[in-house]
Motif scaffolding. Structure first.
Motif, PDB file in Angstrom:
ATOM      1  N   PRO A   1       0.823  -1.231   0.000  1.00 13.11           N
ATOM      2  CA  PRO A   1       0.000   0.000   0.000  1.00 13.11           C
ATOM      3  C   PRO A   1       0.855   1.280   0.000  1.00 13.11           C
ATOM      4  O   PRO A   1       0.502   2.247  -0.670  1.00 13.11           O
ATOM      5  CB  PRO A   1      -0.828  -0.116   1.286  1.00 13.11           C
ATOM      6  N   LEU A   2       1.960   1.260   0.719  1.00 10.45           N
ATOM      7  CA  LEU A   2       2.850   2.423   0.716  1.00 10.45           C
ATOM      8  C   LEU A   2       3.415   2.665  -0.677  1.00 10.45           C
ATOM      9  O   LEU A   2       3.474   3.795  -1.146  1.00 10.45           O
ATOM     10  CB  LEU A   2       3.991   2.233   1.719  1.00 10.45           C
TER      11      LEU A   2
ATOM     12  N   ILE B   1       3.629   5.770  -5.742  1.00 14.18           N
ATOM     13  CA  ILE B   1       3.474   5.858  -7.194  1.00 14.18           C
ATOM     14  C   ILE B   1       2.369   6.852  -7.549  1.00 14.18           C
ATOM     15  O   ILE B   1       2.532   7.702  -8.429  1.00 14.18           O
ATOM     16  CB  ILE B   1       3.209   4.465  -7.808  1.00 14.18           C
ATOM     17  N   GLY B   2       1.244   6.765  -6.834  1.00  8.95           N
ATOM     18  CA  GLY B   2       0.152   7.705  -7.077  1.00  8.95           C
ATOM     19  C   GLY B   2       0.571   9.147  -6.824  1.00  8.95           C
ATOM     20  O   GLY B   2       0.240  10.039  -7.610  1.00  8.95           O
ATOM     21  N   TRP B   3       1.310   9.380  -5.740  1.00  8.44           N
ATOM     22  CA  TRP B   3       1.791  10.730  -5.429  1.00  8.44           C
ATOM     23  C   TRP B   3       2.741  11.237  -6.506  1.00  8.44           C
ATOM     24  O   TRP B   3       2.638  12.382  -6.943  1.00  8.44           O
ATOM     25  CB  TRP B   3       2.480  10.743  -4.066  1.00  8.44           C
ATOM     26  N   LEU B   4       3.661  10.381  -6.959  1.00  8.58           N
ATOM     27  CA  LEU B   4       4.604  10.796  -8.008  1.00  8.58           C
ATOM     28  C   LEU B   4       3.863  11.156  -9.296  1.00  8.58           C
ATOM     29  O   LEU B   4       4.176  12.159  -9.940  1.00  8.58           O
ATOM     30  CB  LEU B   4       5.635   9.700  -8.269  1.00  8.58           C
ATOM     31  N   ILE B   5       2.891  10.347  -9.677  1.00  2.43           N
ATOM     32  CA  ILE B   5       2.126  10.626 -10.901  1.00  2.43           C
ATOM     33  C   ILE B   5       1.333  11.919 -10.747  1.00  2.43           C
ATOM     34  O   ILE B   5       1.324  12.758 -11.656  1.00  2.43           O
ATOM     35  CB  ILE B   5       1.210   9.439 -11.249  1.00  2.43           C
ATOM     36  N   TYR B   6       0.678  12.089  -9.609  1.00  3.83           N
ATOM     37  CA  TYR B   6      -0.100  13.301  -9.372  1.00  3.83           C
ATOM     38  C   TYR B   6       0.791  14.542  -9.363  1.00  3.83           C
ATOM     39  O   TYR B   6       0.470  15.558  -9.965  1.00  3.83           O
ATOM     40  CB  TYR B   6      -0.862  13.186  -8.046  1.00  3.83           C
ATOM     41  N   GLN B   7       1.910  14.449  -8.699  1.00  2.00           N
ATOM     42  CA  GLN B   7       2.795  15.598  -8.506  1.00  2.00           C
ATOM     43  C   GLN B   7       3.597  15.933  -9.766  1.00  2.00           C
ATOM     44  O   GLN B   7       3.825  17.105 -10.061  1.00  2.00           O
ATOM     45  CB  GLN B   7       3.762  15.297  -7.353  1.00  2.00           C
ATOM     46  N   TYR B   8       4.036  14.921 -10.515  1.00  2.00           N
ATOM     47  CA  TYR B   8       5.005  15.156 -11.586  1.00  2.00           C
ATOM     48  C   TYR B   8       4.543  14.760 -12.980  1.00  2.00           C
ATOM     49  O   TYR B   8       5.308  14.883 -13.932  1.00  2.00           O
ATOM     50  CB  TYR B   8       6.328  14.459 -11.250  1.00  2.00           C
ATOM     51  N   ARG B   9       3.340  14.246 -13.112  1.00  2.00           N
ATOM     52  CA  ARG B   9       2.772  13.895 -14.408  1.00  2.00           C
ATOM     53  C   ARG B   9       3.744  13.080 -15.273  1.00  2.00           C
ATOM     54  O   ARG B   9       4.132  12.005 -14.911  1.00  2.00           O
ATOM     55  CB  ARG B   9       2.297  15.145 -15.164  1.00  2.00           C
ATOM     56  N   LYS B  10       4.164  13.631 -16.417  1.00  2.00           N
ATOM     57  CA  LYS B  10       5.031  12.885 -17.335  1.00  2.00           C
ATOM     58  C   LYS B  10       6.405  12.578 -16.745  1.00  2.00           C
ATOM     59  O   LYS B  10       6.995  11.548 -17.036  1.00  2.00           O
ATOM     60  CB  LYS B  10       5.198  13.648 -18.648  1.00  2.00           C
ATOM     61  N   GLN B  11       6.928  13.485 -15.942  1.00  2.00           N
ATOM     62  CA  GLN B  11       8.234  13.244 -15.324  1.00  2.00           C
ATOM     63  C   GLN B  11       8.200  12.043 -14.372  1.00  2.00           C
ATOM     64  O   GLN B  11       9.230  11.452 -14.087  1.00  2.00           O
ATOM     65  CB  GLN B  11       8.696  14.466 -14.530  1.00  2.00           C
ATOM     66  N   ALA B  12       7.028  11.703 -13.882  1.00  2.00           N
ATOM     67  CA  ALA B  12       6.896  10.605 -12.930  1.00  2.00           C
ATOM     68  C   ALA B  12       7.408   9.297 -13.510  1.00  2.00           C
ATOM     69  O   ALA B  12       7.947   8.463 -12.780  1.00  2.00           O
ATOM     70  CB  ALA B  12       5.444  10.463 -12.486  1.00  2.00           C
ATOM     71  N   ILE B  13       7.253   9.121 -14.809  1.00  2.00           N
ATOM     72  CA  ILE B  13       7.715   7.877 -15.440  1.00  2.00           C
ATOM     73  C   ILE B  13       9.213   7.689 -15.205  1.00  2.00           C
ATOM     74  O   ILE B  13       9.655   6.616 -14.808  1.00  2.00           O
ATOM     75  CB  ILE B  13       7.391   7.869 -16.951  1.00  2.00           C
TER      76      ILE B  13
END
Length: 191
Positions: free
Chosen positions: A39-40, A45-57
């Motif tokens: 869960p952590l 992963i959800g936070w990274l995608i939300y915060q950084y969009r394309k850079q999250a990849i």
């Protein structure tokens, strides 16, 4: 010299492992189980995608490669090369230790738990620590997970310390590769 270091490591392990309390056993088992942390990871992963969009990849792939590299160095290089038995497999220690779960694989140097958790924490810190100082809490989490391995009698302290080094080094290498790729693609450094 190596024998004295080994004796000190065993002595420190016995002291740390001897500081158990029965109420803490199930908590340490939960902490040391890899599946407990899914869960952590999903939240991260959800936070990274939300915060950084394309850079999250790039960030997520860097973390994955860092953790995988740390795990392979620990499990495929050090453990088969060093052949140091885990304390729970050491017959001479059986009457002195407090194992609270199945022992696991035969060899313990270096700790895969320490290497992978510190790889994750260090990757996040190296990439995003300037923008998010709270990410230093990842090191506390990795230290608690690593300590749990001593608590459950799966690793000596030096196994954990070496695993920490492997994890941080793996993170540094993977983050350096990401920075190099970003610089060459014209995206610059981290935001």
């Amino acid at each position: 010299m190596i024998e004295k270091l080994n004796q000190l490591d065993i002595h420190v392990f016995l002291w740390l492992n001897g500081r158990y309390t029965p109420w803490l056993d199930p908590i340490m088992i939960w902490i040391t189980e890899r599946n407990s942390w899914f869960p952590l990871y999903a939240l991260l992963i959800g936070w990274l995608i939300y915060q950084y969009r394309k850079q999250a990849i790039g960030y997520i792939l860097t973390i994955i490669f860092s953790v995988a590299l740390a795990d392979q160095i620990a499990s495929s290089i050090f453990k088969p090369l060093v052949h140091r038995l885990r304390p729970c497999h050491e017959l001479a220690l059986q009457t002195f230790i407090h194992p609270v779960m199945e022992c696991g694989g035969q060899y313990g140097f270096v700790s895969s738990h320490a290497s992978t958790t510190f790889a994750l924490a260090a990757s996040l810190w190296f990439m995003l620590g300037k923008q998010h100082p709270w990410l230093r809490l990842g090191f506390l989490w990795a230290a608690i997970v690593s300590y749990s391995r001593i608590y459950v009698a799966a690793h000596y302290p030096l196994d954990v310390l070496a695993g920490t080094g492997v994890g941080v080094l793996s993170a540094a290498i993977c983050v350096l590769i990401l920075r190099t790729i970003q610089a060459r693609s014209g995206r610059g450094r981290f935001v």
